[in-house]
Scaffold this motif. Sequence first.
Motif, mmCIF file in Angstrom:
data_model
loop_
_atom_site.group_PDB
_atom_site.id
_atom_site.type_symbol
_atom_site.label_atom_id
_atom_site.label_comp_id
_atom_site.label_asym_id
_atom_site.label_seq_id
_atom_site.Cartn_x
_atom_site.Cartn_y
_atom_site.Cartn_z
ATOM 1 N N UNK A 174 0.813 -1.212 0.000
ATOM 2 C CA UNK A 174 0.000 0.000 0.000
ATOM 3 C C UNK A 174 0.838 1.250 0.000
ATOM 4 N N UNK A 175 0.583 2.131 0.987
ATOM 5 C CA UNK A 175 1.444 3.306 1.013
ATOM 6 C C UNK A 175 2.517 3.238 2.099
ATOM 7 N N UNK A 176 2.781 2.007 2.590
ATOM 8 C CA UNK A 176 3.890 1.851 3.541
ATOM 9 C C UNK A 176 5.223 2.074 2.836
ATOM 10 N N UNK A 177 5.307 1.569 1.585
ATOM 11 C CA UNK A 177 6.583 1.625 0.860
ATOM 12 C C UNK A 177 6.333 1.863 -0.625
ATOM 13 N N UNK A 178 7.216 2.615 -1.309
ATOM 14 C CA UNK A 178 7.036 2.774 -2.757
ATOM 15 C C UNK A 178 7.450 1.496 -3.493
ATOM 16 N N UNK A 179 6.818 1.277 -4.643
ATOM 17 C CA UNK A 179 7.080 0.033 -5.376
ATOM 18 C C UNK A 179 7.199 0.283 -6.866
#
Length: 374
Positions: A174-179
């Motif tokens: 989700x928005x915990x980490x960029x991917x």
Amino acid sequence: MKRIIIIGAGASGLFCAIKCKELIHNVDVIVLEANKQPLKKLLATGNGRCNLSNKSLSFDQYNGEITKSIQDIISQFDDQKEFLAEGLLTKWMGNLLYPASEQAKSVAEVLLDRAHYLGLSILTEQTVISVKPNSQGYKVICEHANYEADFVIMAMGSQAGLLSTENNRQKIIGDLLPMVPFKESLTQMYTSPVLKSLKGVRVKADVQLMDGDELLSCEKGELLFTDYGVSGICVMQLSRFYKPGCHLEIDMMPTFTEEELAAIVNASPLTHPLTGLVNTKIEQYLSKNKDPLKTLKNLKLSVTGLRDYKTSQVMQGGVVVRALTENLESKRHAGLFVIGELLNVTGNCGGYNLHFAFASAKHVACAIEGIINA
Ligand SMILES: Cc1cc2nc3c(=O)[nH]c(=O)nc-3n(C[C@H](O)[C@H](O)[C@H](O)COP(=O)(O)OP(=O)(O)OC[C@H]3O[C@@H](n4cnc5c(N)ncnc54)[C@H](O)[C@@H]3O)c2cc1C
């Protein structure tokens, strides 16, 4: 007691769990796995033999974000020593490292034996749906249960090979980490034309992937003609460099120049001289060709696409490495780590991916030990 939750019981997740238990005293480690069994993909690796690593661990065999810290992780991990310490004897076959038994099954059994001995909890059919940071650490939410954790290690790999029942990685991250979005890599190619008459024929070839006149990459090795296009290790390696509109130039007889072949053909006592030189299916195909030797030396096939994730060995893309510290911990969320193929680090065929999965797993276990014992 601190609790570590590892999401995914693949190569990286299970190895990391073992290392956490070995290195850190008095810690609770839980591995949550969506599949019915752990290590499903590992069992399919290396055609069931599990190519664990490669003697030549050069960084150009990897793509994605090969930062200085990723390079250190790759070069500092000694697979033979690490596996021997877990009870698994390995051996080199050329540049490739395999278990001495040449069975992926024995690698899986060794890791599961160690996990059992160390008292690890591996909970299968536990699909993680989301991870929420809170004041104590993290809440890991599954379909039927929730878990509190001080540390969360994401080891969900990728959907390559269709060996995982779950494909909700992007949603969990989700928005915990960029991917970087995943895309197929190390996979077969669709071609035009499809040389169906050559289906099943393998040639030791020099293969170039071209974008017009520009060389995208080249490989030497076995190429397999199929009923959709081409396969084989060299094709899979080249798939990393695929661009729409590109084509292959295949030299099916790289050990001879066209002139040398012409001399052999001219001196041949046979009515059909190529019969004595190449696979009979290739000979039949070339016999219908205007300039058979030219085609033998430079067969051109347009690449119309790559086969999808189900037949890929890995996916390119994944969690952005620069969003993590050199310990592979989120810069924004302390205690959240990422390892293995879920990271934006992808290796070539030849043991590079498993090497990175195990190396990143050990690296994070050591990092957490450092934090807990600080
Ligand atoms: C056919 C095939 C052959 C290969 N052969 C080789 C080889 O010989 N050598 C080599 O180096 N590499 C090989 N690879 C690549 C290598 O297997 C992978 O790069 C490696 O397994 C990655 O390990 P991982 O732990 O990061 O991910 P994975 O092995 O993919 O494990 C991830 C785990 O997480 C679980 N999971 C995913 N989402 C969730 C969720 N929401 N909740 C709970 N669990 C979840 C999955 O079910 C899975 O068990 C091969 C791949 C394939 C498909």
